[in-house]
Design an enzyme around this catalytic site. Structure first.
Site, PDB file in Angstrom:
ATOM      1  CE  LYS A 186       1.779  -0.526  11.293  1.00  0.00           C
ATOM      2  NZ  LYS A 186       3.098   0.012  10.924  1.00  0.00           N
ATOM      3  N   GLY A 239      -1.595   2.128   1.453  1.00  0.00           N
ATOM      4  CA  GLY A 239      -0.403   1.299   1.312  1.00  0.00           C
ATOM      5  C   GLY A 239      -0.498   0.468   0.048  1.00  0.00           C
ATOM      6  CB  THR A 243      -0.705  -4.280   2.633  1.00  0.00           C
ATOM      7  OG1 THR A 243       0.639  -4.417   2.196  1.00  0.00           O
ATOM      8  CG2 THR A 243      -0.751  -4.309   4.139  1.00  0.00           C
ATOM      9  CD  GLU A 261      -7.755   6.359  -0.941  1.00  0.00           C
ATOM     10  OE1 GLU A 261      -7.336   6.347  -2.121  1.00  0.00           O
ATOM     11  OE2 GLU A 261      -8.915   6.680  -0.645  1.00  0.00           O
ATOM     12  CB  CYS A 295       0.251   6.476  -4.647  1.00  0.00           C
ATOM     13  SG  CYS A 295      -0.518   7.956  -3.956  1.00  0.00           S
ATOM     14  CD  GLU A 397       2.662   1.170  -6.607  1.00  0.00           C
ATOM     15  OE1 GLU A 397       2.602   0.241  -5.772  1.00  0.00           O
ATOM     16  OE2 GLU A 397       2.144   2.275  -6.426  1.00  0.00           O
TER      17      GLU A 397
HETATM   18  P1  NAD Z   1       2.617  -1.399   2.801  1.00  0.00           P
HETATM   19  O1  NAD Z   1       1.327  -1.931   2.322  1.00  0.00           O
HETATM   20  O2  NAD Z   1       3.780  -2.299   2.877  1.00  0.00           O
HETATM   21  O3  NAD Z   1       2.479  -0.756   4.255  1.00  0.00           O
HETATM   22  C1  NAD Z   1       1.551   0.264   4.547  1.00  0.00           C
HETATM   23  C2  NAD Z   1       1.220   0.217   6.019  1.00  0.00           C
HETATM   24  O4  NAD Z   1       0.518  -0.991   6.292  1.00  0.00           O
HETATM   25  C3  NAD Z   1       2.431   0.218   6.941  1.00  0.00           C
HETATM   26  O5  NAD Z   1       2.163   0.998   8.083  1.00  0.00           O
HETATM   27  C4  NAD Z   1       2.561  -1.242   7.326  1.00  0.00           C
HETATM   28  O6  NAD Z   1       3.205  -1.461   8.545  1.00  0.00           O
HETATM   29  C5  NAD Z   1       1.098  -1.647   7.402  1.00  0.00           C
HETATM   30  N1  NAD Z   1       0.824  -3.086   7.291  1.00  0.00           N
HETATM   31  C6  NAD Z   1       1.533  -4.025   6.643  1.00  0.00           C
HETATM   32  N2  NAD Z   1       0.961  -5.240   6.812  1.00  0.00           N
HETATM   33  C7  NAD Z   1      -0.150  -5.055   7.570  1.00  0.00           C
HETATM   34  C8  NAD Z   1      -1.161  -5.908   8.084  1.00  0.00           C
HETATM   35  N3  NAD Z   1      -1.150  -7.222   7.881  1.00  0.00           N
HETATM   36  N4  NAD Z   1      -2.158  -5.369   8.817  1.00  0.00           N
HETATM   37  C9  NAD Z   1      -2.196  -4.042   9.038  1.00  0.00           C
HETATM   38  N5  NAD Z   1      -1.247  -3.183   8.597  1.00  0.00           N
HETATM   39  C10 NAD Z   1      -0.234  -3.676   7.865  1.00  0.00           C
HETATM   40  O7  NAD Z   1       2.925  -0.126   1.864  1.00  0.00           O
HETATM   41  P2  NAD Z   1       4.230   0.758   1.829  1.00  0.00           P
HETATM   42  O8  NAD Z   1       5.317  -0.028   1.188  1.00  0.00           O
HETATM   43  O9  NAD Z   1       4.441   1.354   3.170  1.00  0.00           O
HETATM   44  O10 NAD Z   1       3.762   1.937   0.851  1.00  0.00           O
HETATM   45  C11 NAD Z   1       3.892   1.908  -0.524  1.00  0.00           C
HETATM   46  C12 NAD Z   1       2.573   1.603  -1.184  1.00  0.00           C
HETATM   47  O11 NAD Z   1       1.586   2.536  -0.759  1.00  0.00           O
HETATM   48  C13 NAD Z   1       2.611   1.729  -2.695  1.00  0.00           C
HETATM   49  O12 NAD Z   1       1.940   0.648  -3.262  1.00  0.00           O
HETATM   50  C14 NAD Z   1       1.861   3.026  -2.960  1.00  0.00           C
HETATM   51  O13 NAD Z   1       1.265   3.122  -4.242  1.00  0.00           O
HETATM   52  C15 NAD Z   1       0.857   3.002  -1.889  1.00  0.00           C
HETATM   53  N6  NAD Z   1       0.325   4.342  -1.647  1.00  0.00           N
HETATM   54  C16 NAD Z   1      -0.948   4.611  -2.042  1.00  0.00           C
HETATM   55  C17 NAD Z   1      -1.458   5.895  -1.862  1.00  0.00           C
HETATM   56  C18 NAD Z   1      -2.865   6.242  -2.274  1.00  0.00           C
HETATM   57  O14 NAD Z   1      -3.360   7.288  -1.847  1.00  0.00           O
HETATM   58  N7  NAD Z   1      -3.527   5.435  -3.075  1.00  0.00           N
HETATM   59  C19 NAD Z   1      -0.666   6.875  -1.262  1.00  0.00           C
HETATM   60  C20 NAD Z   1       0.632   6.540  -0.880  1.00  0.00           C
HETATM   61  C21 NAD Z   1       1.122   5.268  -1.062  1.00  0.00           C
END
Ligand code: NAD
Length: 493
Positions: A186, A239, A243, A261, A295, A397
């Site tokens: 997804k 993400g 989450t 991650e 990130c 963040e």
């Molecule tokens: P998010 O956590 O809001 O969403 C990430 C994904 O999770 C999306 O596809 C979303 O639809 C899904 N999701 C949300 N709720 C869920 C649930 N209950 N069950 C399953 N899936 C669910 O994050 P975002 O706003 O899309 O991304 C930004 C964040 O990602 C920042 O905190 C950033 O630091 C982090 N990030 C981390 C890395 C890493 O490698 N550590 C890389 C890129 C981004």
């Protein structure tokens, strides 16, 4: 299994995107759609499936049918199809870069230089890495030999965020597929477009049906259904930390393998002996690439006191040259942030920084776009100084074009400051003292440390964070280990 398909895909963006289930592009079973907005204009330009547990169920059924073939066909055959997918990304790179820029707000030049080439490299890398993957054997002298079998897990879930859409989407599914798993993936509902185009590339490449299934939709419905389905045996998630915590709470009691991650609040440390020109130029990139929405961006900049004023002046002068504007224009350095909600969140953080006593040295406000971009979500690169280590701005963040400048005296002091957050993803150090570089790299709380550079990536290296930045490692054989189950076989002589 046919490696060739008569299907030639069209990269045209349709009004309604579709799920990719059992090898076909299909509408969500509930008929519901979500608006997809172009951040540079603030306008809806497409609709994406608002899928739910029923779509996930049909994806799981397709994956279950496909698994015996895909896991047993052998690494070479898997690699061949994946190389065709990589070639498809190369073939359509211009269309993919334009789509990524439109969907995410990032400059098209950045998508052409980083996002799409890296998506290609992810697939290519794991297609070939799997052929070099080996397992161990342990010899018990005169008694027995143990060897480790590594078998694919089965059906796995891959969930990715919006900041580097196709780059992170492929970073997960490539090792999962190469290891012989079938995948339910997804992409973020905020940036679904390149994953949709990718599903067409998979069809054109002849990926057998059901091996990869892409379900679009919201996190709490489509994402949650993937995580809580009893047949998805591993979840790879990138993400936000909140989450990730929620996913861990759902998946851990079901004994699923988990790779998380998560967020970061990375320190960028400049010692007095650093090469100033490199420290300034690299810190500008580490602060504002992708509108600060990586990130790994270094949002807390620590400068040793003798160099503080010199660095600050040169840094501000370099930031002042960045062009904020239409992501379609080739000379744009900073495009739109990803959504209206995120735009408001970042601006709110700037107000918090001011309330906390921060002095805004540059930026600090929204930027009005021109022409087609008049309603877009643009924020000036923002540099703030004079804040305390424990304030919200230096702890939370923000994930936008906002950095703080902070002064330090000694190595011990900056190590304590750098480690003073709940996160531990990456750190960047600028110094010409080799011993210091090794010492600080060893003692800093981070999964990735760069010295005199930033975001230089070798896909073979372990990637991931400690503390609240995540659990587990991606990259190279680490990812192939995650997506396989080791089984020890002991044979007595
Ligand atoms: P998010 O956590 O809001 O969403 C990430 C994904 O999770 C999306 O596809 C979303 O639809 C899904 N999701 C949300 N709720 C869920 C649930 N209950 N069950 C399953 N899936 C669910 O994050 P975002 O706003 O899309 O991304 C930004 C964040 O990602 C920042 O905190 C950033 O630091 C982090 N990030 C981390 C890395 C890493 O490698 N550590 C890389 C890129 C981004």
């Amino acid at each position: 299994m046919s490696l060739f398909s008569p299907y030639i895909c069209s990269m045209q963006v349709e009004q309604s995107l579709k799920n990719y289930i059992n090898g076909e592009l299909v509408e969500p079973l509930n008929g519901q759609y979500i608006d997809n907005v172009e951040p540079a204009t603030g306008k809806v330009y497409a609709h994406i499936p608002s899928s739910d547990a029923k779509d996930v169920e049909s994806a799981v059924q397709a994956a279950e049918q496909a698994f015996p073939l895909w896991s047993n066909v052998g690494v070479k055959a898997r690699s061949e199809v994946m190389l065709k997918i990589a070639a498809g990304i190369k073939k359509y790179q211009r269309e993919l870069a334009a789509a990524e820029s439109m969907d995410n707000g990032k400059p098209v030049a950045l998508a052409e230089l980083i996002d799409i080439p890296r998506a290609h490299d992810n697939i290519h890398f794991f297609a070939t890495a799997a052929e070099h993957f080996a397992s161990e054997s342990h010899h018990m002298e005169n008694l027995a030999i143990n060897y480790t079998l590594r078998r694919p897990i089965g059906i796995v879930g891959c969930i990715s965020p919006w900041n580097l859409p196709l780059y992170l989407f492929t970073w997960k599914i490539a090792p999962a597929l190469a290891a012989g798993n079938c995948v339910i993936a997804k992409p973020s509902e905020v940036t679904p477009l390149t994953a949709y185009l990718f599903s067409k590339i998979c069809i054109e490449a002849g990926l057998p049906k059901g091996v990869l299934n892409i379900v679009h939709g919201l996190g709490p419905s489509a994402g949650q259904a993937i995580v809580e389905h009893e047949k998805t045996k591993a979840i790879s998630f990138t993400g936000g930390t909140k989450t990730g915590e929620h996913i861990a709470r759902t998946a851990s009691p079901m004994f699923k393998k988990l790779s998380l991650e998560l967020g970061g609040k990375n320190p960028n440390i400049i010692f007095d002996d650093a090469d100033l020109a490199n420290a300034v130029a690299t810190s500008v990139k580490a602060s504002f690439s992708n509108q600060g929405q990586i990130c790994l961006c270094g949002s807390r900049i620590y400068i040793q006191e003798k160099l503080y004023h010199k660095f600050r002046d040169k840094f501000i002068a370099a930031v002042a040259k960045l062009k904020v504007g239409d992501p379609k224009e080739n000379d744009t350095n900073i495009g739109a942030v990803v959504s209206k909600e995120h735009f408001q969140k970042v601006l709110n953080h700037i107000e918090i920084a001011k309330d906390e006593g921060g002095q805004v040295l540059f930026g600090g406000q929204a930027v009005k776009g021109e022409g087609r971009c008049k309603d877009g979500y643009f924020i000036a690169p923002t540099v703030i100084e004079g804040l305390q280590p424990n304030c919200v701005t230096n702890q939370d963040e923000i994930f936008g074009p906002v950095v703080t400048l902070n002064k330090f005296k000694t190595e011990e002091e900056v190590l304590a400051l750098a480690n003073n957050t709940k996160y531990g993803l990456s750190a960047t150090i600028f110094t010409n003292d080799l011993k210091r570089a090794h010492r600080v790299a060893e003692n800093i709380d981070a999964g990735i440390v760069w010295v005199n550079t930033w975001l230089l990536r070798d896909l073979r290296t372990p990637f991931g964070g400690i503390k609240n930045s995540g659990v587990g490692r991606e990259g190279g054989f680490e990812a192939l280990r995650f997506f396989t189950e080791p089984k020890n076989v002991c044979i007595k002589y």
